[in-house]
Design an enzyme around this catalytic site. Sequence first.
Site, mmCIF file in Angstrom:
data_model
loop_
_atom_site.group_PDB
_atom_site.id
_atom_site.type_symbol
_atom_site.label_atom_id
_atom_site.label_comp_id
_atom_site.label_asym_id
_atom_site.label_seq_id
_atom_site.Cartn_x
_atom_site.Cartn_y
_atom_site.Cartn_z
ATOM 1 N N SER A 166 62.504 58.813 45.716
ATOM 2 C CA SER A 166 62.511 59.500 44.426
ATOM 3 C C SER A 166 61.207 59.319 43.668
ATOM 4 C CB SER A 166 63.684 59.003 43.574
ATOM 5 O OG SER A 166 64.904 59.230 44.229
ATOM 6 N N ASP A 217 68.310 51.559 51.541
ATOM 7 C CA ASP A 217 67.181 52.287 52.117
ATOM 8 C C ASP A 217 67.042 52.005 53.607
ATOM 9 O OD1 ASP A 217 66.547 53.288 49.572
ATOM 10 O OD2 ASP A 217 65.475 51.444 49.093
ATOM 11 N N ARG A 248 70.629 43.387 46.314
ATOM 12 C CA ARG A 248 69.943 44.167 45.278
ATOM 13 C C ARG A 248 70.905 44.632 44.181
ATOM 14 N NH1 ARG A 248 67.692 49.589 47.980
ATOM 15 N NH2 ARG A 248 67.790 50.372 45.848
ATOM 16 N N HIS A 262 67.613 57.137 52.851
ATOM 17 C CA HIS A 262 66.989 58.449 52.767
ATOM 18 C C HIS A 262 66.652 58.961 54.168
ATOM 19 C CE1 HIS A 262 65.421 57.346 48.461
ATOM 20 N NE2 HIS A 262 66.736 57.463 48.522
#
Length: 508
Positions: free
Chosen positions: A61, A151, A182, A456
């Site tokens: 992003s 990710d 995270r 992604h």
Amino acid sequence: MHKKVLLAILDGYGISNKQHGNAVYHAKTPALDSLIKDYPCVMLEASGEAVGLPQGQIGNSEVGHLNIGAGRIVYTGLSLINQNIKTGAFHHNQVLLEAIARAKANNAKLHLIGLFSHGGVHSHMDHLYALIKLAAPQVKMVLHLFGDGRDVAPCTMKSDLEAFMVFLKDYHNVIIGTLGGRYYGMDRDQRWDREEIAYNAILGNSKASFTDPVAYVQSAYDQKVTDEFLYPAVNGNVDKEQFALKDHDSVIFFNFRPDRARQMSHMLFQTDYYDYTPKAGRKYNLFFVTMMNYEGIKPSAVVFPPETIPNTFGEVIAHNKLKQLRIAETEKYAHVTFFFDGGVEVDLPNETKCMVPSLKVATYDLAPEMACKGITDQLLNQINQFDLTVLNFANPDMVGHTGNYAACVQGLEALDVQIQRIIDFCKANHITLFLTADHGNAEEMIDSNNNPVTKHTVNKVPFVCTDTNIDLQQDSASLANIAPTILAYLGLKQPAEMTANSLLISKK
């Protein structure tokens, strides 16, 4: 007639020919399907070298919005740091050397804090390895590592740690002080209760501990807890004085992407960005270093200070005395402002910013509609006042990251309802809709082994225009071509710094 434009960015909405696990394909989205089928549309590169990342690297992003707003390929954190390591310049970086020197002079520790991942979105493991090789021969080092699981695949931390522990055998000055996911240490929606747990672990206090990092992660897997949600734990092999953050220590936050590093940075090193004070207080006289510039955070030093990106899309609109609106929910607000403006916090003339609060849920598969209706309500109330509106819808990305395929389909279908409202309003009010995405995600939710996919992708993204009097070049193009195309559509001169080409072809 004076043209008005809406640029709608669907975060994480990629296009893939593979149908298995493809929420974009299987969701019932007649509005989006019609846009791509019935209007001028081109598929854009949104990953790898086309957006300033290493070859084959997934888009994200931050990079996506930087390239869209810049109108040129922007070489950002990952590529920049990789190149510095490759040339050897990294090992002569004066900020890194000062962080080491201060820790030595104070007989203190050097703490490395960041995302333990090879995903390349927020951080990269190669940078952690390079930092250890540089500093470990000179100073005591403590690592505070956040598991990824978004990710990259949800359960990669164990294998990565196994290799990492072999590497650490050559560095007796280095210990892993804390491990956690995270979810706790890299929140970006001011869920301070989560950050408190991760921060307290860094201070040496947690109800969980480990004696073997790999075994601790495996025990989490045994309880169906993936890397992202790993509960922050402290090293149980040594006295906490050996790893806890203390006054006069040096800290390097090795994430290069800022949005999920800001809150923990604020916990560690007081800023004006948030109105929050950690319950345990802060340590004094830290030498606090960030790998890149973190918006709103003023550390002791930045390893790689920002390079200015002059004449961004937003600046060109402002220079032409046109009015613009930026609108998104909390999760993606920084992307349509800070990142879209070239990685700087700026208030442009005749610009209005609107942040719609993100829903307070643990994970967005619990509310896959997210704030898309609230964004649309605000948009339709305001859009007629502006010449350019830039909007972000977060659903495909944020729900995609949960790995919950059914929820992602629901999120896309909820989003499509709002897209239809926008299409109808734009038609009635003579506003041209340009629709695109910043990277892929929701189109790959399940892999060939039927495991959930949370990361992604490298797939292309659509770029659609609802004005059928124009066409779009089908040659190889990327996100950088969006701003030049819309400027050409508005009849505005493209600045020299904006090196990508317009894709606009007029039929008249």
